[in-house]
Design a protein around this motif. Structure first.
Motif, PDB file in Angstrom:
ATOM      1  N   SER A 163      50.506  30.835  38.040  1.00 47.46           N
ATOM      2  CA  SER A 163      51.386  29.270  37.335  1.00 47.46           C
ATOM      3  C   SER A 163      51.249  28.296  38.441  1.00 47.46           C
ATOM      4  O   SER A 163      52.332  28.015  39.007  1.00 47.46           O
ATOM      5  CB  SER A 163      52.530  30.132  37.480  1.00 47.46           C
ATOM      6  OG  SER A 163      53.809  28.611  37.142  1.00 47.46           O
ATOM      7  N   PRO A 164      50.310  27.263  38.752  1.00 50.63           N
ATOM      8  CA  PRO A 164      49.994  25.953  39.669  1.00 50.63           C
ATOM      9  C   PRO A 164      51.095  25.251  39.468  1.00 50.63           C
ATOM     10  O   PRO A 164      51.490  24.785  41.138  1.00 50.63           O
ATOM     11  CB  PRO A 164      49.071  25.639  38.893  1.00 50.63           C
ATOM     12  CG  PRO A 164      48.612  25.893  37.993  1.00 50.63           C
ATOM     13  CD  PRO A 164      49.113  26.740  37.464  1.00 50.63           C
ATOM     14  N   SER A 165      52.006  24.826  38.544  1.00 50.79           N
ATOM     15  CA  SER A 165      53.613  24.381  38.886  1.00 50.79           C
ATOM     16  C   SER A 165      54.933  25.258  39.445  1.00 50.79           C
ATOM     17  O   SER A 165      55.687  24.534  39.525  1.00 50.79           O
ATOM     18  CB  SER A 165      53.789  23.920  37.158  1.00 50.79           C
ATOM     19  OG  SER A 165      54.104  25.375  36.272  1.00 50.79           O
ATOM     20  N   LYS A 196      45.646  33.915  34.191  1.00 50.22           N
ATOM     21  CA  LYS A 196      45.509  34.907  34.951  1.00 50.22           C
ATOM     22  C   LYS A 196      45.107  35.485  36.188  1.00 50.22           C
ATOM     23  O   LYS A 196      43.945  34.721  36.682  1.00 50.22           O
ATOM     24  CB  LYS A 196      44.432  36.402  33.480  1.00 50.22           C
ATOM     25  CG  LYS A 196      45.493  36.566  32.642  1.00 50.22           C
ATOM     26  CD  LYS A 196      44.014  36.936  31.832  1.00 50.22           C
ATOM     27  CE  LYS A 196      44.337  37.514  29.900  1.00 50.22           C
ATOM     28  NZ  LYS A 196      42.900  37.599  29.740  1.00 50.22           N
ATOM     29  N   ASN A 197      45.208  36.374  36.762  1.00 56.96           N
ATOM     30  CA  ASN A 197      44.989  36.551  37.944  1.00 56.96           C
ATOM     31  C   ASN A 197      43.634  38.164  38.191  1.00 56.96           C
ATOM     32  O   ASN A 197      44.551  39.274  36.933  1.00 56.96           O
ATOM     33  CB  ASN A 197      46.118  37.297  38.983  1.00 56.96           C
ATOM     34  CG  ASN A 197      47.207  36.213  39.386  1.00 56.96           C
ATOM     35  OD1 ASN A 197      47.037  35.488  39.295  1.00 56.96           O
ATOM     36  ND2 ASN A 197      48.466  37.102  39.929  1.00 56.96           N
ATOM     37  N   ILE A 198      42.884  37.584  38.647  1.00 51.16           N
ATOM     38  CA  ILE A 198      41.884  38.793  38.201  1.00 51.16           C
ATOM     39  C   ILE A 198      42.301  39.788  39.649  1.00 51.16           C
ATOM     40  O   ILE A 198      41.062  39.360  40.623  1.00 51.16           O
ATOM     41  CB  ILE A 198      40.899  37.914  37.432  1.00 51.16           C
ATOM     42  CG1 ILE A 198      41.073  37.701  37.024  1.00 51.16           C
ATOM     43  CG2 ILE A 198      39.608  39.463  37.833  1.00 51.16           C
ATOM     44  CD1 ILE A 198      40.279  36.681  35.711  1.00 51.16           C
ATOM     45  N   ASP A 232      39.759  41.678  42.464  1.00 55.30           N
ATOM     46  CA  ASP A 232      38.800  42.337  42.385  1.00 55.30           C
ATOM     47  C   ASP A 232      38.197  42.547  43.475  1.00 55.30           C
ATOM     48  O   ASP A 232      37.651  41.867  44.773  1.00 55.30           O
ATOM     49  CB  ASP A 232      37.378  41.236  42.341  1.00 55.30           C
ATOM     50  CG  ASP A 232      35.464  41.962  41.789  1.00 55.30           C
ATOM     51  OD1 ASP A 232      35.789  42.527  41.810  1.00 55.30           O
ATOM     52  OD2 ASP A 232      35.177  40.122  41.950  1.00 55.30           O
ATOM     53  N   GLY A 233      38.187  43.827  43.600  1.00 58.75           N
ATOM     54  CA  GLY A 233      38.596  44.752  44.978  1.00 58.75           C
ATOM     55  C   GLY A 233      39.574  44.106  46.245  1.00 58.75           C
ATOM     56  O   GLY A 233      40.998  44.368  46.067  1.00 58.75           O
ATOM     57  N   ASP A 234      39.198  43.894  47.440  1.00 55.57           N
ATOM     58  CA  ASP A 234      39.536  42.800  48.665  1.00 55.57           C
ATOM     59  C   ASP A 234      40.246  41.611  47.391  1.00 55.57           C
ATOM     60  O   ASP A 234      41.400  41.014  48.864  1.00 55.57           O
ATOM     61  CB  ASP A 234      39.599  42.927  49.255  1.00 55.57           C
ATOM     62  CG  ASP A 234      39.178  44.376  50.547  1.00 55.57           C
ATOM     63  OD1 ASP A 234      39.988  45.336  50.344  1.00 55.57           O
ATOM     64  OD2 ASP A 234      39.075  44.744  50.995  1.00 55.57           O
ATOM     65  N   ILE A 235      39.179  41.266  46.863  1.00 57.35           N
ATOM     66  CA  ILE A 235      39.991  39.767  46.589  1.00 57.35           C
ATOM     67  C   ILE A 235      40.883  39.390  45.325  1.00 57.35           C
ATOM     68  O   ILE A 235      40.048  40.543  44.527  1.00 57.35           O
ATOM     69  CB  ILE A 235      38.598  38.325  46.734  1.00 57.35           C
ATOM     70  CG1 ILE A 235      38.153  39.264  45.937  1.00 57.35           C
ATOM     71  CG2 ILE A 235      38.196  38.194  48.396  1.00 57.35           C
ATOM     72  CD1 ILE A 235      36.396  37.946  45.655  1.00 57.35           C
ATOM     73  N   SER A 236      41.315  38.351  45.180  1.00 58.42           N
ATOM     74  CA  SER A 236      41.521  37.972  43.737  1.00 58.42           C
ATOM     75  C   SER A 236      41.933  36.762  43.948  1.00 58.42           C
ATOM     76  O   SER A 236      41.586  36.117  44.371  1.00 58.42           O
ATOM     77  CB  SER A 236      43.606  38.226  44.106  1.00 58.42           C
ATOM     78  OG  SER A 236      43.785  39.840  44.077  1.00 58.42           O
ATOM     79  N   LYS A 237      41.042  36.816  42.235  1.00 55.91           N
ATOM     80  CA  LYS A 237      41.029  35.122  42.023  1.00 55.91           C
ATOM     81  C   LYS A 237      41.671  35.515  40.477  1.00 55.91           C
ATOM     82  O   LYS A 237      42.294  35.514  40.122  1.00 55.91           O
ATOM     83  CB  LYS A 237      39.666  35.860  40.999  1.00 55.91           C
ATOM     84  CG  LYS A 237      39.201  35.652  42.220  1.00 55.91           C
ATOM     85  CD  LYS A 237      37.119  36.535  41.465  1.00 55.91           C
ATOM     86  CE  LYS A 237      36.489  36.650  42.043  1.00 55.91           C
ATOM     87  NZ  LYS A 237      34.625  37.121  41.196  1.00 55.91           N
ATOM     88  N   VAL A 238      42.100  33.547  40.729  1.00 55.08           N
ATOM     89  CA  VAL A 238      42.616  33.312  39.325  1.00 55.08           C
ATOM     90  C   VAL A 238      41.701  32.361  38.719  1.00 55.08           C
ATOM     91  O   VAL A 238      41.265  30.836  38.384  1.00 55.08           O
ATOM     92  CB  VAL A 238      43.726  31.804  39.582  1.00 55.08           C
ATOM     93  CG1 VAL A 238      44.606  31.738  39.136  1.00 55.08           C
ATOM     94  CG2 VAL A 238      44.907  32.879  40.946  1.00 55.08           C
ATOM     95  N   ASP A 239      42.312  32.838  37.505  1.00 60.44           N
ATOM     96  CA  ASP A 239      41.787  32.294  35.685  1.00 60.44           C
ATOM     97  C   ASP A 239      43.162  31.728  34.972  1.00 60.44           C
ATOM     98  O   ASP A 239      43.573  32.226  34.342  1.00 60.44           O
ATOM     99  CB  ASP A 239      40.548  32.925  35.089  1.00 60.44           C
ATOM    100  CG  ASP A 239      40.504  32.405  33.692  1.00 60.44           C
ATOM    101  OD1 ASP A 239      40.119  30.937  33.925  1.00 60.44           O
ATOM    102  OD2 ASP A 239      39.862  32.984  32.666  1.00 60.44           O
TER     103      ASP A 239
END
Ligand code: ADP
Ligand code: MG
Ligand code: ZN
Length: 475
Positions: free
Chosen positions: A85-87, A129-131, A133-140
């Motif tokens: 949630s970027p805001s 959404k937080n994705i 993926d192993g040690d890292i998390s990505k944001v879509d």
């Protein structure tokens, strides 16, 4: 001794073309972070503008649940930080939601009815959404800013069965109104279950626990069961005050247990305040009139099916439980001479049994028109009911029309009396001993003759005609 108290919060993703406050598309399966713009990315200076389609869908729901629809509602900021949630706040409705004081009437297995009060439903923006993926998390952020309707009940349910009955009813209504896909697996119908227990007879509400992360009716039932067991055990062991606190717990499907996720915030923690970038959401009289036109709902449709088609209570319930099913059935009934009995059994017994895996009523290889024509051929006695199943098997596998399939499989019933009469004569001549026994009183042998004629015709003779002819010939 203990009574279960349940309140439900359901987040329904509305199927609007564009997002709640910007014109980004809401469609799924696009490359990550492509359906975004300065507004839903919360870039400084970008301003939100309310999507009218969202108000339309909200009014439809409000009408369906007999709620008060507020002509003036407004938006609030709910502050919290989370990477999706970027805001760092969510735009929602807290002080004055669009819908208040509705209700849904549920029917339980034993036929009894109960009213569940819907306290309010408010419009809010979904997060991204937080994705992990192993040690890292990505944001879509494709989903960020998608419109949701959060529908919140009073704590009126007293068992898992009541909760499921309410959820199924709500789910069915969302689909009937076509305001959302309401797909639990895809997250467009997300359920939070609030559970507490109390000694029977006690009017006070005890500490509630919110269970999240449950994506099927079956698991919701299970989650309630294990959470009630945990609270009951704590109470009985004298550890209730120690172990049960207001918190959010996660349901683990594999271990079938609930686990603490985080302490539950109080409203004050969110620092709600009116959203300064948006005007009030106004619904004019014209809009209200237009938006509150809603299609026939499950209960009304069921009542109509009972009288119009003379269906049983049970069959009418099954056929109206989902809009796709009801529409499928009515398309079948529109074909020449189709009886409700044949249409119902072809659809709810035969077709459903053959729809496996990815197949469902909307992508079925045999659509409602085709199945309706098949029903029509059974009802006008072109083929027998038994042959109908064979034709259906064939149509599930082959791209063919109904009549070509009947032709190809050679299943057309012979009703031509002359042809059947010849077969009867043949069987009688070939079995003089059996004829004698039959005439001598061994009436059970009648079935033998019918069977032989049916066999000779490879099952295509109309059994009624065979019966009549044999009766006449054997005396
Ligand atoms: P929040 O927005 O913080 O989750 P709400 O006051 O909106 O909290 O309540 C959320 C849900 O919890 C509602 O559905 C309500 O009926 C239900 N609820 C409140 N108290 C209890 C309780 N003691 N037991 C079970 N459910 C409860
Ligand atoms: Mg809530
Ligand atoms: Zn956008």
């Amino acid at each position: 001794m203990f009574e279960v108290v349940i309140g439900l919060e359901v987040h329904v993703q509305l199927n609007t073309k564009t997002k709640l406050f910007c014109s980004c598309p809401t469609s799924f399966n696009h490359k990550q972070n492509t359906n975004t713009c300065p507004t839903c990315l919360a870039l400084p200076g970008a301003l939100p503008v309310l999507n009218k389609e969202v108000l339309h869908k909200a009014v439809m729901l409000g009408t369906a649940i007999d709620a008060t629809v507020n002509k003036e509602s407004y938006f609030d900021r709910k502050s919290y930080f989370y990477p999706d949630s970027p805001s760092a706040y969510q735009i929602t409705q807290f002080y004055k939601p669009v819908i208040q004081n509705g209700h849904l009437d549920i029917e339980l297995e034993d036929g009894s009815k109960k009213t569940i009060r819907v306290g309010f439903a408010h419009i809010e923006a979904d997060a991204g959404k937080n994705i992990h993926d192993g040690d890292i998390s990505k944001v879509d952020l494709n989903r960020a800013g998608t419109p949701l309707l959060e529908i919140v009940t009073q704590p009126d349910m007293r068992s898992g069965d009541e909760a499921i009955a309410y959820l199924k009813k709500l789910h069915s209504i969302i689909r009937y109104l076509d305001i959302g896909d309401a797909n639990m697996q895809e997250g467009s119908f997300r359920v939070d279950v609030n559970v507490s227990i109390r000694p029977k007879g006690d009017e006070k509400l005890y500490t509630r626990v919110e269970v999240k992360n449950i994506n099927s009716f079956k698991f919701i039932q299970k989650a309630i069961e294990v959470e009630v067991a945990r609270q009951t055990e704590a109470w009985e062991d004298g550890l209730y005050d120690e172990e049960i606190c207001q918190e959010t717990r996660l349901f683990d499907q594999i271990k079938t247990e609930t686990r603490s996720m985080r302490g539950k915030e109080e409203a004050a923690d969110y620092r709600y305040f009116p959203e300064p970038d948006l005007l009030k959401a106004l619904i004019t009289d014209d809009m209200m009139e237009k938006y509150s036109q809603i299609p026939e709902l499950p209960e009304a449709k069921k009542a109509r099916f009972l009288t119009q088609y003379g269906l049983s209570e049970y069959n009418a319930s099954v056929l109206t439980s989902a809009i796709e099913m009801a529409n499928f059935f009515e398309t079948m009934m529109s074909k020449d001479g189709v009886t409700a009995k044949t249409a119902n059994s072809l659809l709810t017994v035969e077709l459903l049994a053959r729809l496996k895996g990815e197949l469902n009523l909307t992508n079925s290889p045999v659509d409602a028109d085709k199945l309706g024509i098949l029903a029509s051929r059974i009802d006008d006695k072109t083929i027998s009911g038994k042959a109908g199943k064979e034709v259906l098997d064939y149509l599930m596998q082959n791209d063919s029309d109904v009549d070509s399939a009947i032709e190809k499989l050679g299943l057309k019933q012979v009703t031509d009396t002359g042809a059947i009469e010849a077969m009867c004569d043949e069987i009688i001549v070939a079995n003089p001993d059996k004829v004698e026994q039959y005439k001598g009183g061994k009436e059970k042998l009648f079935g033998f003759f019918v069977g032989q004629v049916m066999k000779a015709s490879k099952g295509s003779a109309n059994p009624q005609v065979v019966n009549e002819l044999l009766k006449a010939k054997l005396g």
